[in-house]
Design an enzyme around this catalytic site. Structure first.
Site, PDB file in Angstrom:
ATOM      1  CB  SER A 164       4.757  -1.829  11.926  1.00 47.65           C
ATOM      2  OG  SER A 164       4.235  -0.521  12.119  1.00 47.65           O
TER       3      SER A 164
ATOM      4  CG  HIS B   2      -5.900   1.679   4.803  1.00 41.05           C
ATOM      5  ND1 HIS B   2      -5.489   2.654   5.679  1.00 41.05           N
ATOM      6  CD2 HIS B   2      -4.869   0.814   4.686  1.00 41.05           C
ATOM      7  CE1 HIS B   2      -4.249   2.381   6.067  1.00 41.05           C
ATOM      8  NE2 HIS B   2      -3.852   1.271   5.487  1.00 41.05           N
TER       9      HIS B   2
ATOM     10  CG  ASN C 179      -1.729   1.259   1.362  1.00 40.60           C
ATOM     11  OD1 ASN C 179      -1.839   2.020   0.398  1.00 40.60           O
ATOM     12  ND2 ASN C 179      -2.309   1.492   2.528  1.00 40.60           N
TER      13      ASN C 179
ATOM     14  CD  GLU D  43      -3.086   5.409   6.551  1.00 39.72           C
ATOM     15  OE1 GLU D  43      -3.032   5.508   5.308  1.00 39.72           O
ATOM     16  OE2 GLU D  43      -2.160   4.927   7.235  1.00 39.72           O
TER      17      GLU D  43
ATOM     18  N   GLY E  21       1.851   2.167  10.602  1.00 40.26           N
ATOM     19  CA  GLY E  21       2.754   3.308  10.475  1.00 40.26           C
ATOM     20  C   GLY E  21       3.389   3.740  11.785  1.00 40.26           C
TER      21      GLY E  21
ATOM     22  CE  LYS F 121       0.210   3.432   4.703  1.00 40.60           C
ATOM     23  NZ  LYS F 121      -0.072   3.530   6.120  1.00 40.60           N
TER      24      LYS F 121
ATOM     25  CD  GLU G  77      -3.728  -2.867   7.075  1.00 37.29           C
ATOM     26  OE1 GLU G  77      -2.588  -3.087   6.680  1.00 37.29           O
ATOM     27  OE2 GLU G  77      -4.336  -1.822   6.811  1.00 37.29           O
TER      28      GLU G  77
HETATM   29  C1  PEP Z   1      -0.935  -0.058   5.754  1.00 41.79           C
HETATM   30  O1  PEP Z   1      -0.948   1.105   5.400  1.00 41.79           O
HETATM   31  O2  PEP Z   1      -1.829  -0.825   5.390  1.00 41.79           O
HETATM   32  C2  PEP Z   1       0.163  -0.506   6.626  1.00 41.79           C
HETATM   33  C3  PEP Z   1       0.127  -1.716   7.099  1.00 41.79           C
HETATM   34  O3  PEP Z   1       1.159   0.400   6.875  1.00 41.79           O
HETATM   35  P1  PEP Z   1       2.567   0.121   7.624  1.00 41.79           P
HETATM   36  O4  PEP Z   1       3.099  -1.173   7.068  1.00 41.79           O
HETATM   37  O5  PEP Z   1       3.414   1.292   7.291  1.00 41.79           O
HETATM   38  O6  PEP Z   1       2.252  -0.004   9.072  1.00 41.79           O
END
Ligand code: PEP
Length: 255
Positions: free
Chosen positions: A216, A98, A13, A100, A176, A15, A170
């Site tokens: 992460s 997601h 992703n 976000e 993040g 973003k 998630e």
């Molecule tokens: C994501 O944006 O779906 C995600 C898992 O981000 P990160 O790996 O940076 O935590």
């Protein structure tokens, strides 16, 4: 069905990162690094880079995804992109729900469901994100939250259509932040989500469903996470922006 026969999917992703020159460079660097992957490899890029990514990935094993789509086929929805617009461009996957989008753009379980419906109708494969906030984990309601998000998002989705769904667990507190869920925490919630899906669609459908972990995940912790029975791949944010790191995760999922 065992984990070994489920399809592992590693999806990046990106973003709101990478303009066209960086998109070209990253995909070109990635192609040789993941060409022998035994899992599916997807890059979910910003809308403005989809056409470039689709063109660059032609003839390779990398599939292209978008990061959202609207629920309507067309109409007065300024700045939105429909699912049909994505498939017409050669896009195969779309991330829906997601955290976000939920956190900053007012996405609700109901609009997530509407977007899932539209994406399936257009022939897209959906990466459906669910996950609890830190407060919710601390209150001991992780399963309730993830179960509810899963059930509402899948309302009106048939057993046959479930083949085009991937669920990404998630935990919002791990996205993040550099704070990864432990492999056991990820496995436990992924297993719970599978049990919710089993109640809705039956044992075989649930056992065949790809359930990723995201939050992460990186080159250093992917082995442990991906070794877990219910972790069938990953949705990768930060680490998907570095070809080497992303390819290490792809290699781990290919074992
Ligand atoms: C994501 O944006 O779906 C995600 C898992 O981000 P990160 O790996 O940076 O935590």
């Amino acid at each position: 069905m065992k984990k070994s026969v489920r399809k592992a999917v590693i999806a990046g992703n990106w973003k709101m990162n990478n303009a066209r020159p960086q998109t070209k460079a990253l995909i070109e660097e990635l192609k040789p690094l993941v060409k022998d992957a035994a899992c599916d490899v997807v890059v979910c890029v910003p809308f403005t880079n989809l056409e470039t990514a689709v063109e660059l990935c032609k003839g390779s094993n990398i599939k292209v995804g978008a990061q959202n789509c609207h629920w309507a086929k067309s109409g007065a929805f300024t700045a939105e992109i429909s699912a049909d617009m994505l498939t017409e461009m050669g896009v195969e996957y779309v991330i829906i729900g997601h955290s976000e989008r939920r956190q900053y753009f007012g996405e609700t379980n109901v609009t997530v469901n509407q977007r899932v419906r539209a994406a399936l109708d257009a022939g897209l494969k959906v990466i459906l994100c669910v996950g609890e906030l830190l407060e919710e984990r601390e209150q001991g309601i992780t399963e309730e939250i993830c179960g509810l998000q899963t059930k509402i998002a899948l309302a009106g989705v048939s057993k046959d259509e479930l083949k085009n769904i991937i669920i990404a667990y998630e935990p919002v507190w791990a996205i993040g932040t550099g704070k990864t869920a432990t492999a056991d925490q990820a496995d436990e919630v992924n297993g719970y989500i599978r049990s919710v899906v089993e109640k809705l669609y039956g044992h075989e459908a649930a056992e065949g469903l790809t359930i990723q972990y995201g939050g992460s995940m990186n080159a250093g912790n992917c082995d442990e996470l991906l070794a877990k029975e219910h972790v069938d791949g990953g949705l990768i944010g930060g680490a998907s922006l570095k070809a080497k790191d992303f390819s290490v995760i792809v290699a781990a999922a290919s074992k």
